[in-house]
Enzyme design. Structure first.
Site, PDB file in Angstrom:
ATOM      1  N   GLU A 158       0.816  -1.216   0.000  1.00  0.00           N
ATOM      2  CA  GLU A 158       0.000   0.000   0.000  1.00  0.00           C
ATOM      3  C   GLU A 158       0.852   1.270   0.000  1.00  0.00           C
ATOM      4  OE1 GLU A 158      -2.839  -0.215   3.212  1.00  0.00           O
ATOM      5  OE2 GLU A 158      -4.165  -1.461   2.027  1.00  0.00           O
ATOM      6  N   GLU A 314      -7.110  -7.652  -0.235  1.00  0.00           N
ATOM      7  CA  GLU A 314      -7.409  -7.501   1.192  1.00  0.00           C
ATOM      8  C   GLU A 314      -8.830  -7.009   1.365  1.00  0.00           C
ATOM      9  OE1 GLU A 314      -4.952  -5.002   3.574  1.00  0.00           O
ATOM     10  OE2 GLU A 314      -3.093  -5.729   2.703  1.00  0.00           O
TER      11      GLU A 314
END
Ligand code: GAL
Length: 727
Positions: A158, A314
């Site tokens: 991320e 996710e």
């Protein structure tokens, strides 16, 4: 997943829909690992992600490596038939590195250097950090590049999470280098930044700094360039890893996990570098209205590489731990949200994380295997969903065929979401984009995302309708492409506060929408934001504007679709349409005032086929639905609104459509359908209607419908909401 990447030929080595989660065996003793394997197998897990934050264990002291635990766990996973989305472990520098090189930590706009003690703290422009990342990536690639469990590479984690902008001195050096490339001379920079205002003129490059906290508002052009530079700095850091991974393992796909519609990073640029788009998406399960925004996020992920399947890497099996109040997912919500992702083109559904932590900041974050182990509800649901997923194999690799596209451009988003110096900070691009998407979704229309320039920008011609919820920044080149689109028969809808500035944040003189004035047949004389707490009505069924309106002048060859009916602008045009065949009904009071002289002289004839619509206000979902209904009629696109709370998305291969019907609502619903189909999830034959319980989903396989009848109209007519039992 599995199939070779259609463009690069690089492989995700997994021949099934991906299912599993982030795995942190380093937080558990090895005895637990064996239990993990057995429980993963029982749940149908076929891929896990690790070791995302593993650097400090892999290299506990400078140059001293301990791969033992990682070797064992990779072997164990592979022995159990579980593949690995292998992280390069570069998401967090080890403590020793931060102590040796404090300059790798990022600095905020106030000049405060952030401390070690959390994660993902680094300055992307730090040469020391970049060199360390390159070394670690090389080490990982060389050690595990041939491991049979390696399914794909997961670079860092991320990018931009926690810290997306660094204002340190090294960033200043890199920013200057970036500016030198862009402007070549300080003179040109002065001109582009408009430094004659407020005495900002620069005499040499070394006088220039990031837009750190200053006494008052900072220069908008400087800020915009810093946004561009900061996003590029992280793209460059990603490229360091991608280049190494490609050179060591040329056949293995590389990804990095995105954070949905994340303002700080231009994901178009990131996606150009990777083989597979992966995303982390965490809708608030307690918000019944979150699903359209989730749908928009998923549409973006599918569109970042031109419609290629992507992967939800996710999601939370139940609650997260980072909101102030973290409400769990109700039974079946994890299944519903996973199937929503698959409907929108994800080839699998992964979670954060496999086993719930006992310590650390995420100890209350849900996991597939909760603190109660196999007795936990999340595990029972994970097992049930894992079994169901195998029935959806026919969907793998299929694509969504949308007839509508929404334009998403990060530069415009950055520029229009500055903290100050705008007519109003209440007109937020993301809010508008979400409302526009929601309205289209309620009409049963699937929406792809496109950018106005660069790869995957189009051709827009694939789409019957292109909507632009707002593009504050617009270049002449991009505007020209939209003109071509409409001239070729396309239908374009442009939202408020568009075409206001060019790429240097210089206002287009002559009035917004700047280079779109001729195409749209309007000129904005003044932006007219609505004072807080007020609203301005529009006539017809367009509802009211709560944050934004505009005083527009309308060209003689342009129809007024709606006018303002209250407030200072009452009687003036609010929505217009140019071209598109026949005339729209002009409201009786719809004439903008007579001051059209000198407007749009010499405008070319717009093709009678295409149409260009301008909306000068923010509308609510009902108003937008009314507008898009009219646009769809004009474009000849059939709409078939599903019942409230129901989402319909279709993935197709050459011969079949797989229509996902998802009930996001709390009540059961009966949905009529047009053709007989088989529900892949239950094996049942569906003839004329389907009943979905709360959070229920059907995946209906049927012969492919042609484009004109549009997959969305597979769900037909009015649906019936039933409470309790079905009649
Ligand atoms: C993501 C992150 C994961 C985990 C998760 C929790 O942002 O990549 O490591 O922290 O959030 O929701």
């Amino acid at each position: 997943m599995s199939r070779d990447h259609p463009v690069t030929g690089r492989q995700v080595r997994l021949s099934a829909l991906a299912y599993g989660g982030d795995y942190n065996p380093d937080q558990w003793p090895p005895e637990t690992w064996h239990e993990d394997m057995q429980l993963m197998r029982a749940a149908g897990v076929n891929m896990v992600t690790l070791p995302v934050f593993g650097w400090s264990l892999i290299e506990p002291r400078p140059g001293v490596f301990d791969f033992g635990w990682l070797d064992s766990i990779l072997d164990l996973l592979w022995d159990n038939g579980i593949a690995v989305d292998l992280a390069t472990a570069t998401a967090t520098p080890p403590a020793w590195m931060v102590r040796e090189h404090p300059e790798i930590m990022p600095v905020d706009a106030d000049g405060v250097r952030l401390e070690f003690g959390s994660r993902q703290g680094f300055c992307p422009s730090s040469p020391v950090w970049r060199a360390a990342v390159a070394e670690m990536t090389t080490t990982m690639a060389q050690r595990y590049g041939q491991h049979p469990a390696l399914a794909m590479w997961h670079a860092s984690n991320e990018y931009g999470n926690h810290v997306a902008r660094c204002y340190c001195d090294q960033s200043a050096v890199a920013f200057r280098a970036w500016l030198t490339q862009r402007y070549e001379t300080v003179e040109r920079l002065n001109e582009a930044w408009g430094t004659t205002v407020w005495g900002q003129r620069y005499g040499s490059w070394d006088e220039i700094a990031p837009p750190r906290r200053a006494p008052g508002p900072t220069n908008p052009a400087q800020r915009l360039d810093f946004e561009r530079f900061s996003s590029d700095a992280l793209v460059d850091l990603f490229r360091v890893e991608v280049d190494i991974l490609r050179s060591v393992t040329p056949d293995i796909a590389v990804t990095t996990n995105f954070m949905s519609l994340f303002r700080e990073l231009d994901y178009w640029r990131f996606a150009e570098l990777e083989d597979l788009v992966t995303a982390d998406v965490y809708p608030d399960p307690s918000d019944p209205d979150s699903y359209p925004l989730t749908g928009l996020n998923y549409s973006l992920m599918r569109s970042l590489k031109g419609g290629q399947p992507w992967l939800l890497l996710e999601q939370a099996p139940s609650a997260v731990s980072w909101r102030s109040v973290n409400v769990p997912k109700s039974p079946l919500q994890m299944r519903l949200m996973s199937l929503q992702a698959i409907a929108h083109g994800s080839d699998g559904a992964m979670c954060f994380q496999w086993r719930q932590a006992r310590f650390g900041p995420e100890r209350f974050h849900s996991a597939m295997l909760g603190h109660r182990g196999e007795n936990s509800r999340t595990y029972r649901e994970a097992v049930a969903f894992g079994a169901e997923l195998t029935r959806l194999e026919p969907v793998r690799g299929c694509r969504v065929n949308a007839r509508v596209a929404m334009v998403v451009d990060w530069e415009s988003w950055w520029a229009s979401s500055a903290p100050d110096s705008l007519p109003s900070v209440e007109l937020r691009w993301l809010d508008q984009a979400q409302l526009w998407y929601q309205a289209l979704d309620q009409l049963g229309l699937s929406v792809d995302v496109v950018r106005s320039g660069g790869p995957f920008a189009g051709p827009f011609g694939r789409y019957d309708i292109v909507v632009v919820p707002g593009t504050y920044l617009l270049t002449r080149a991009d505007a020209a492409r939209w003109e071509d689109y409409v001239a070729d028969g396309g239908h374009l809808v442009v939202g408020p506060f568009s075409g206001v500035v060019d790429e240097f944040e210089h206002v287009h003189t002559g009035g917004a929408p700047g280079p779109l004035r001729r195409l749209l047949g309007v000129e904005v004389d003044e932006q007219w934001p609505v004072p807080p707490g007020n609203e301005v009505n529009l006539n017809e069924e367009f509802g009211s504007a709560r944050v934004w309106s505009e005083w527009i002048e309308v060209a003689a060859d342009t129809d007024i679709v709606a006018t303002y009916s209250s407030g200072e602008l009452a009687g003036r045009a609010a929505i217009t349409r140019r071209g598109g065949g026949g005339r729209v009904d002009r409201p009786v009071d719809g004439q903008a005032d007579g001051s059209r002289d000198g407007l749009l002289d010499g405008s070319p004839e717009v093709s009678r086929e295409g149409s260009a619509w301008y909306l000068s206000a923010d509308l609510d979902v009902a108003g937008l639905r009314h507008l898009f209904g009219a646009v769809a009629r004009c474009a000849g696109v059939a709409v078939s609104p599903p019942p409230a709370g129901v989402e319909v998305v279709t993935r197709s291969d050459g011969d079949h459509d797989f229509t996902f019907v998802l009930n996001h609502g709390a009540d059961p619903v009966v949905v009529p359908v047009s053709t007989a189909a088989t529900d892949l999830l239950t094996g049942a034959t569906v003839t004329d209607q389907i009943r979905l319980d709360r959070y229920g989903v059907a995946v209906l396989a049927h012969p492919r419908l042609d484009r004109e009848s549009s997959a969305s109209s597979y769900v037909t007519g009015a649906a019936l909401v039933v409470d309790g039992g079905i009649e």
